[in-house]
Write an enzyme that holds these catalytic residues in place. Sequence first.
Site, PDB file in Angstrom:
ATOM      1  N   SER A 265       4.157   8.350  10.332  1.00 10.85           N
ATOM      2  CA  SER A 265       4.113   9.176  11.533  1.00 10.85           C
ATOM      3  C   SER A 265       3.886   8.317  12.772  1.00 10.85           C
ATOM      4  O   SER A 265       3.327   7.219  12.694  1.00 10.85           O
ATOM      5  CB  SER A 265       2.995  10.218  11.416  1.00 10.85           C
ATOM      6  OG  SER A 265       1.726   9.584  11.431  1.00 10.85           O
TER       7      SER A 265
ATOM      8  N   CYS B  32      13.136  10.644   8.215  1.00 16.02           N
ATOM      9  CA  CYS B  32      13.134  10.363   9.650  1.00 16.02           C
ATOM     10  C   CYS B  32      14.540  10.339  10.235  1.00 16.02           C
ATOM     11  O   CYS B  32      14.693  10.278  11.454  1.00 16.02           O
ATOM     12  CB  CYS B  32      12.417   9.040   9.935  1.00 16.02           C
ATOM     13  SG  CYS B  32      13.228   7.600   9.215  1.00 16.02           S
TER      14      CYS B  32
ATOM     15  N   GLU C  22      -0.677   7.537  -0.843  1.00 18.37           N
ATOM     16  CA  GLU C  22      -1.554   8.109  -1.865  1.00 18.37           C
ATOM     17  C   GLU C  22      -1.000   9.416  -2.431  1.00 18.37           C
ATOM     18  O   GLU C  22      -1.441   9.888  -3.479  1.00 18.37           O
ATOM     19  CB  GLU C  22      -2.952   8.347  -1.290  1.00 18.37           C
ATOM     20  CG  GLU C  22      -3.068   9.408  -0.218  1.00 18.37           C
ATOM     21  CD  GLU C  22      -2.668   8.935   1.177  1.00 18.37           C
ATOM     22  OE1 GLU C  22      -2.853   9.705   2.127  1.00 18.37           O
ATOM     23  OE2 GLU C  22      -2.168   7.787   1.305  1.00 18.37           O
TER      24      GLU C  22
ATOM     25  N   LYS D 101       0.863  -1.176   0.000  1.00 17.93           N
ATOM     26  CA  LYS D 101       0.000   0.000   0.000  1.00 17.93           C
ATOM     27  C   LYS D 101       0.903   1.230   0.000  1.00 17.93           C
ATOM     28  O   LYS D 101       1.421   1.646   1.021  1.00 17.93           O
ATOM     29  CB  LYS D 101      -0.909   0.006   1.230  1.00 17.93           C
ATOM     30  CG  LYS D 101      -2.261   0.714   1.025  1.00 17.93           C
ATOM     31  CD  LYS D 101      -2.183   2.181   0.691  1.00 17.93           C
ATOM     32  CE  LYS D 101      -1.858   3.036   1.887  1.00 17.93           C
ATOM     33  NZ  LYS D 101      -1.883   4.513   1.536  1.00 17.93           N
TER      34      LYS D 101
END
Length: 523
Positions: free
Chosen positions: A234, A289, A184, A181
């Site tokens: 996140s 990150c 988007e 996934k």
Amino acid sequence: MTTTMSEKDITIVNNYINGEIIPPAGGDYLDVQDPSNSSVIGRVALSTSDDVDRAVRAAHAAFPSWSALTTKARAGIMLSFHSLVKSHAAELASLIVMENGKNMTEALADVAKGNETVEYACSLPQLMQGRIDAVSTDVTCRDRRDPLGVVVSIVPFNFPFMVPHWTLPIALVSGNTVVLKPSEKVPLTMYRVVKLFEMAGFPKGVINLVNGTKESVTSLIDHPLCRAVTFVGSSPIAKFVSDRCRALDKRCTALGGAKNHLIALPDCDVESTASDVVVSYAGCAGQRCMAASVLLLVDDGKGTDAQQKTLLRRVIEKASEIERGTEPGKMGPVIDGHSLNKIVGYIERSERWGAEILLDGRSWIGDDGGNWIGPTIILHHDRSDSAMNEEVFGPVLSVYRVGSWQEAIDIENSNPFGNAAAIYTTNGGHAEWFVKRVRASMLGINVGIPVPREPFSFGGLYGTKSKYGDMDITGDGAIEFFTNRIKITSKWPAPCVPEYVVGLAKKQKMDTVVDHANFAGTM
């Protein structure tokens, strides 16, 4: 201001399930924008639970035949994929520039670093070999690694190629089938990559791609045929994913945010430290990150203040030389308007609380529709400022002066994250003192982006907001995550040997004695 390309230039990003391009069951799509000017460059499918179910069942059906192949056979197909990535690197990098906003050098590095994990996965036939040992009289123990089944990879926007390939190659070569996934916000890159997997020879159903937002994520986690989930993003969502997997007794590794501290001692090399600090906090527009977030300047009170002022001046000078753009050497935009507004909010609050803005990136903000914010440096006088303690995820460096080594450690240790930290010094003893005391999982000595490379695995410190769940996400940690270790202990009774076999053995032994005697006589 949002502009739209002509319809023929807009990419419709559907799902890729069982080797076929499949529109979403609900027929809904979301616009994909170029962050440099907010133009619409694509429309991405918003998948429903029905789409997820179709993808997972395709992966589940492909698992028996894929896992039955030898690791060597699976690695051979992955090696073909590695070659295709190299030959299509420029094309993939162009997609990354368009949908993410990186400059071309950063985009090519995104592809190259992801392909390094592909290389590592090609060595799994050697790395996954089982062990065998005689543990007692006539008793042996051996082990092997078995794949889990259908695994899920949910990835963020900041590295459209590299982060998916922290998981896909190792998961696939170890025998699992995968449902990916993508974010988007950046679906174009992996939509192209799944066709490269197909070209490399991966069978239908082995790798599947579903796009979407929260519904697709929760449906993937909840699906009873999904055995494990990896997530990068996140901290709040990482915790949500981990908690949901735990409730369902599913294996999960969920990597969250960061607040990475760089500590500069008075004995550091000024020029190399300044260059490294700027690359760490401003590279990729600060959207990684592992980016530097706080620079702690240690003044030991022994006449070193001038040295630290020189270091800060050089950091400001080098950062102010960065230009706006997506060409090599320049800095691209942040991903969207929400991120831009969040970053500006941190700068404005710091001003109100008395911090000094030594370099103001807000000068890049214009009316061209792009999400531009330049390198920013804030000198704080209050360590409780929000920009000092919360994840900004943009090209903003908080600077704070400390009066002792211990004060630097106290500030670093008190932050709720545990991803990375770095120490700048020319003294090995000083470096070792710090790396034993900082509270992070990935540490650098004169390296501001201390990303470990295979076989060392990537992951923040468990028990902080940087990591939830099990194990790490690359290297040997990923091998452990994507497989079950099966242990086999065996003991066989003493054989009953027929008499004629005993007789043959005795005759063979006598013939051997004679042969040795005849041979010795010729010497």
